[in-house]
Design a protein around this motif. Structure first.
Motif, PDB file in Angstrom:
ATOM      1  N   PRO A   1      37.124  40.496  25.306  1.00 51.64           N
ATOM      2  CA  PRO A   1      35.961  39.841  26.346  1.00 51.64           C
ATOM      3  C   PRO A   1      35.205  38.688  26.439  1.00 51.64           C
ATOM      4  O   PRO A   1      34.921  38.345  26.940  1.00 51.64           O
ATOM      5  N   ALA A   2      34.242  38.627  24.956  1.00 51.07           N
ATOM      6  CA  ALA A   2      33.355  37.620  24.607  1.00 51.07           C
ATOM      7  C   ALA A   2      34.476  36.655  24.973  1.00 51.07           C
ATOM      8  O   ALA A   2      33.115  35.351  25.670  1.00 51.07           O
ATOM      9  N   THR A   3      35.477  36.163  24.483  1.00 57.16           N
ATOM     10  CA  THR A   3      36.371  34.859  23.797  1.00 57.16           C
ATOM     11  C   THR A   3      35.996  34.486  25.777  1.00 57.16           C
ATOM     12  O   THR A   3      37.031  33.336  26.327  1.00 57.16           O
ATOM     13  N   ASP A   4      37.064  35.620  26.990  1.00 52.62           N
ATOM     14  CA  ASP A   4      36.860  34.981  27.960  1.00 52.62           C
ATOM     15  C   ASP A   4      36.101  34.107  28.906  1.00 52.62           C
ATOM     16  O   ASP A   4      36.255  33.068  29.312  1.00 52.62           O
ATOM     17  N   GLU A   5      34.572  34.718  27.948  1.00 51.09           N
ATOM     18  CA  GLU A   5      33.362  35.148  28.683  1.00 51.09           C
ATOM     19  C   GLU A   5      33.260  33.541  28.219  1.00 51.09           C
ATOM     20  O   GLU A   5      32.568  32.628  29.153  1.00 51.09           O
ATOM     21  N   VAL A   6      32.579  33.182  26.852  1.00 50.83           N
ATOM     22  CA  VAL A   6      32.609  32.074  26.572  1.00 50.83           C
ATOM     23  C   VAL A   6      33.652  30.953  27.458  1.00 50.83           C
ATOM     24  O   VAL A   6      33.285  29.795  27.820  1.00 50.83           O
ATOM     25  N   ARG A   7      35.202  30.977  27.122  1.00 51.11           N
ATOM     26  CA  ARG A   7      36.656  29.802  27.177  1.00 51.11           C
ATOM     27  C   ARG A   7      35.782  30.311  29.094  1.00 51.11           C
ATOM     28  O   ARG A   7      36.109  28.545  29.207  1.00 51.11           O
ATOM     29  N   ARG A   8      35.563  30.423  29.715  1.00 51.06           N
ATOM     30  CA  ARG A   8      35.094  30.300  31.436  1.00 51.06           C
ATOM     31  C   ARG A   8      34.094  29.699  31.376  1.00 51.06           C
ATOM     32  O   ARG A   8      33.698  28.447  32.221  1.00 51.06           O
ATOM     33  N   GLY A   9      32.874  29.880  30.584  1.00 47.69           N
ATOM     34  CA  GLY A   9      30.800  29.120  30.698  1.00 47.69           C
ATOM     35  C   GLY A   9      32.045  27.534  29.962  1.00 47.69           C
ATOM     36  O   GLY A   9      31.521  26.256  30.760  1.00 47.69           O
ATOM     37  N   ILE A  10      33.156  27.044  29.234  1.00 45.20           N
ATOM     38  CA  ILE A  10      33.384  26.363  28.685  1.00 45.20           C
ATOM     39  C   ILE A  10      34.121  24.825  29.644  1.00 45.20           C
ATOM     40  O   ILE A  10      33.838  24.583  29.923  1.00 45.20           O
ATOM     41  N   ARG A  11      35.174  25.794  30.087  1.00 46.34           N
ATOM     42  CA  ARG A  11      35.781  25.493  31.810  1.00 46.34           C
ATOM     43  C   ARG A  11      34.879  24.557  32.579  1.00 46.34           C
ATOM     44  O   ARG A  11      35.118  23.909  33.429  1.00 46.34           O
ATOM     45  N   SER A  12      33.967  25.582  32.890  1.00 46.80           N
ATOM     46  CA  SER A  12      33.025  25.158  33.998  1.00 46.80           C
ATOM     47  C   SER A  12      32.087  23.965  33.775  1.00 46.80           C
ATOM     48  O   SER A  12      32.406  23.107  34.623  1.00 46.80           O
ATOM     49  N   VAL A  13      32.008  23.726  32.767  1.00 44.85           N
ATOM     50  CA  VAL A  13      31.625  22.200  32.284  1.00 44.85           C
ATOM     51  C   VAL A  13      32.374  21.693  32.322  1.00 44.85           C
ATOM     52  O   VAL A  13      31.601  19.608  33.094  1.00 44.85           O
ATOM     53  N   LEU A  14      33.536  21.367  31.697  1.00 41.74           N
ATOM     54  CA  LEU A  14      34.750  20.385  31.550  1.00 41.74           C
ATOM     55  C   LEU A  14      35.229  20.184  32.578  1.00 41.74           C
ATOM     56  O   LEU A  14      35.210  19.041  33.300  1.00 41.74           O
ATOM     57  N   ARG A  15      35.521  21.295  34.181  1.00 41.12           N
ATOM     58  CA  ARG A  15      35.585  20.387  34.853  1.00 41.12           C
ATOM     59  C   ARG A  15      34.506  19.764  36.172  1.00 41.12           C
ATOM     60  O   ARG A  15      35.322  18.828  37.418  1.00 41.12           O
ATOM     61  N   THR A  16      33.818  19.325  36.016  1.00 40.37           N
ATOM     62  CA  THR A  16      32.609  17.762  36.349  1.00 40.37           C
ATOM     63  C   THR A  16      32.993  17.092  35.504  1.00 40.37           C
ATOM     64  O   THR A  16      32.778  16.285  36.509  1.00 40.37           O
ATOM     65  N   ILE A  17      33.931  17.299  34.288  1.00 43.25           N
ATOM     66  CA  ILE A  17      33.964  15.190  33.865  1.00 43.25           C
ATOM     67  C   ILE A  17      34.367  15.053  35.206  1.00 43.25           C
ATOM     68  O   ILE A  17      36.414  15.079  34.785  1.00 43.25           O
TER      69      ILE A  17
END
Length: 733
Positions: free
Chosen positions: A22-38
């Motif tokens: 679950p921790a991996t999934d949470e971190v992945r979601r956070g990183i992707r949410s910022v990268l989508r703003t580029i």
């Protein structure tokens, strides 16, 4: 890696764990949410999972490095994001070969890990503050009456790291709490232990990727099982455990850590200089609790630290209509207070006096009717109260006992240990059970079991100590007598095995003695010749010495088996024990036409055991196996003895090619007097099982698919000889 002509920047995210965490999934979601703003020059994002919680060792990481090199050949990686300290080590150590021009951004790494490592250039990251001390302080705010702390970890590298950190950081709390560490145990054992702990306890669950039996788990699932089984509230430092029954803790949210990491990646891709320190905090750590668990354990939200976040709490009527409720309550409260104030003032004193009298009377009625011995005493062991059972036991009046020191009622040799126990209670007030010898009224020495509890005043000072005891003398005598009978029976069984082998042992001795006689006679003849053949005589004398040693070894083994000594533990090699047992039975095996095959594991660790008792077990199993093959033709007989390591045990198996044993006899094999032989007494296997249990081992039997039976014994490996397996990563979730 070769350069790429692609215009899009490439980002490679390397996770230390697997996708199911679950921790991996949470971190992945956070990183992707910022990268989508580029929006301009959106990067190409690739992801790889090292999965080091299930695949350990340097070979696995080297294979992953080869895989990454081959997969991304022809692409230039601009930014490598390493999630977890193992992923960071992987990226830094192989950077020159795999991604020489890349900027490395790491996250989900504890601050302690970074302080122990050196950060190379072009490496930036987000550290997580997982503070067990602040989590414990939260628990103590919610449970000020707590007296016990149970810390749960596993035997992985992460678990051992957590254990070392908490042992060091929790040392200042030892004067207030009794600390217990449950590390590397089977999950069932942990669940059973937490179900029996006192209610005034705190449980801190930190990690369990793998339990003591080697089974793999997702720690969040284990957190739910522990919280459900526990008799006290459970806390943790990981937000992914919230919603599984954990009360809460001081923690970072993994998704927020991922967002902070994604922000660093976006800066690196935009060409902005990454100003400030190389290592930064996500700045999301705070106290977070589960409102449902607060209600379950009746914990007061008013005791929460300022700014604490409460999750999973439904808005109450109070939250929705606070103003109206306060107004109505104020009116009702004023009327109620005005009406009841006069009654309370009048009755308050009389009520307190009556309750005190009733409480004291009830206490005396309960105490005086107990069969247990009950007393209270001061820290110097001076008795302040004794019940009737206490007086009867020592055949003294209450007047004689109150004011005297109970330390004088036990043998002088036992006083130092008892006084040490009392001092320990004074230094760290708690409830404690122990046993000691006592001088009985008839002048004999007996045994008592006591449970002492420290009584404190409102300021935490020690008033006195209350103790409840019972007599153990008869139980101790019965245990000693039972042990003596078992030892005598074991010796008699060992003698009977030697008796059964007497014919073969006589043959074993007769061979070297006959050889000695023949060689001596030959030497006599050679001496009478002229000239004397000195070289031939020297060879004869060497043969005589070797045959004499062989006979001596047989006699030495017989003496050790026939002696009735106290069990003597020593460090022994399992394969040596097997060779000695087979050597004793060598002639018997030849006479019975039973060939022997050995399949012994190499480099088995040593065990702590009584070699004579274990030889008795092996001789009994070999003798039983030979008798089980009596009805078989000689060509179909085979005895196989093998050794192997299984987990924390060394296993020895004796396998025969006989008829096996009846299936319905499986539950009766180890019971005294049960036997499948016409002339058997039925004590052999019962004694063998007792010897194994006395060594902390176990015994098992099964029929072989192709015929015959297998009897196995397992002996625990010495703790210092056990090989420790590690599960590498710095984050659980």
């Amino acid at each position: 890696m070769a350069s790429s002509t692609a215009s899009k920047p490439n980002i490679l995210i390397i996770y230390a764990s697997d996708t199911a965490l679950p921790a991996t999934d949470e971190v992945r979601r956070g990183i992707r949410s910022v990268l989508r703003t580029i929006e301009s020059g959106a990067p190409e994002v690739y992801e790889e999972y090292l999965d080091v919680t299930r695949f350990t060792g340097p070979d696995h990481l080297e294979n992953m490095a080869s895989f990454v090199e081959a997969k991304y050949s022809g692409r230039t990686v601009d930014v490598v994001v390493a999630v977890g300290h193992t992923a960071l080590d992987f990226a830094v150590q192989r950077r020159a070969k795999l991604f020489p021009t890349a900027t490395v951004v790491f996250s989900v790494v504890r601050a302690e890990r970074i302080r122990e490592a050196s950060i190379p250039p072009h490496t930036f990251g987000i550290v997580s503050e997982l503070d067990p001390v602040k989590t414990l302080e939260l628990a103590l705010r919610l449970q000020p009456e707590a007296r016990n702390l149970v810390v749960i970890t596993d035997a992985s590298t992460l678990g051992k790291s957590w254990e070392a950190i908490t042992r060091r950081k929790f040392a200042p709390f030892e004067s207030r709490l009794e600390l217990t560490f449950l590390a590397g145990l089977p999950l069932e054992t942990v669940l059973e232990r937490v179900s029996r702990i006192p209610r005034n306890s705190i449980i801190l669950f930190l990690s369990m990727f793998e339990d003591g039996t080697g089974r793999k788990f997702v720690p969040r699932d284990v957190a739910g099982q522990i919280a459900s089984a526990a008799n006290a509230p459970t806390y943790s430092v990981y937000d992914t455990f919230l919603g599984q029954g954990v009360v809460g803790g001081y923690m970072d949210t993994f998704e927020a850590v991922g967002r902070a990491s994604g922000t660093l990646v976006r800066q690196a891709l935009s060409g902005e200089p990454l100003e400030g320190p190389l290592v930064r905090e996500a700045e999301t750590h705070k106290y977070i609790v589960d409102g449902r668990q607060m209600e379950r354990w009746e914990l007061d939200a008013a005791d929460l630290p300022p700014g604490a976040e409460v999750r999973f709490r439904e808005p109450s009527v109070w939250d929705q209509h606070r103003g109206q409720v306060l107004t109505g309550l104020a009116v009702v409260a004023f009327q109620f207070i005005f009406i009841t104030a006069l009654l309370i003032e009048r009755r308050h004193r009389h009520s307190i006096e009556r309750r005190l009298r009733e409480s004291e009377e009830q206490y005396r009625n309960v105490v005086e009717t107990q069969s247990e011995l009950i007393c209270r005493y001061l820290p110097d062991t001076t008795l302040t109260f004794v019940n009737d059972a206490y007086c009867r036991y020592f055949n003294r009046s209450r007047t004689e006992l109150v004011g005297a020191k109970w330390l004088n009622l036990i043998p002088e040799a036992a006083r130092a240990a008892a006084l040490h126990q009392v001092k320990s209670l004074i230094v760290r007030p708690r409830a404690e059970s122990y046993e000691h010898e006592v001088l009985r009224a008839d002048g004999t020495v007996g045994w008592q079991h006591w449970t002492d509890r420290v009584i404190l005043d409102a300021n935490g000072g020690i008033v006195e100590i209350q103790a409840v005891g019972r007599d153990l003398t008869d139980l101790k005598h019965a245990e000693a007598e039972a042990l003596r009978h078992r030892q005598e029976l074991a010796h008699l069984t060992r003698v009977s095995v030697v008796g059964a082998l007497s014919g073969a042992l006589a043959h074993e001795l007769n061979q070297p003695l006959t050889a000695i006689l023949s060689n001596a006679q030959a030497a006599g003849r050679l001496i009478s010749r002229v000239p004397v053949d000195v070289a031939e005589i020297e060879l004869i004398l060497k043969d005589i010495v070797e045959d004499d040693k062989r006979a001596g070894r047989v006699i030495q083994h017989l003496r050790s088996l026939l002696k009735k000594d106290t069990p003597d533990r020593s460090t022994v090699q399992v394969d040596d024990l097997i060779d000695v047992a087979l050597g004793i039975c060598r002639s018997d095996l030849i006479l019975r036409s039973v060939p022997v095959s050995k399949r012994l594991a190499a480099d088995l660790p040593e065990i702590e055991a009584d070699p004579v008792q274990l030889q008795q077990v092996l001789l009994n199993l070999i003798k039983n196996a030979c008798e089980a093959m009596n009805g078989k033709p000689a060509k179909d007989r085979l005895l196989l003895v093998q050794s192997e390591r299984t987990g924390g045990f060394v296993r020895i198996s004796v396998i025969d090619s006989g008829e096996g044993f009846p299936v319905d006899a499986m539950n009766e094999l180890y019971k005294p007097f049960f036997t499948t032989k016409s002339l058997g007494l039925g004590f052999g296997l019962a004694i063998c099982k007792w010897i194994m249990e006395a060594h902390g081992g176990r015994m098992a039997a099964s029929n072989n698919p192709g015929g015959g039976a297998t009897f196995s014994i397992e002996l625990p490996i010495r703790e210092e000889a056990r090989h420790e397996r590690s599960v590498a990563d710095s984050v659980s979730g």
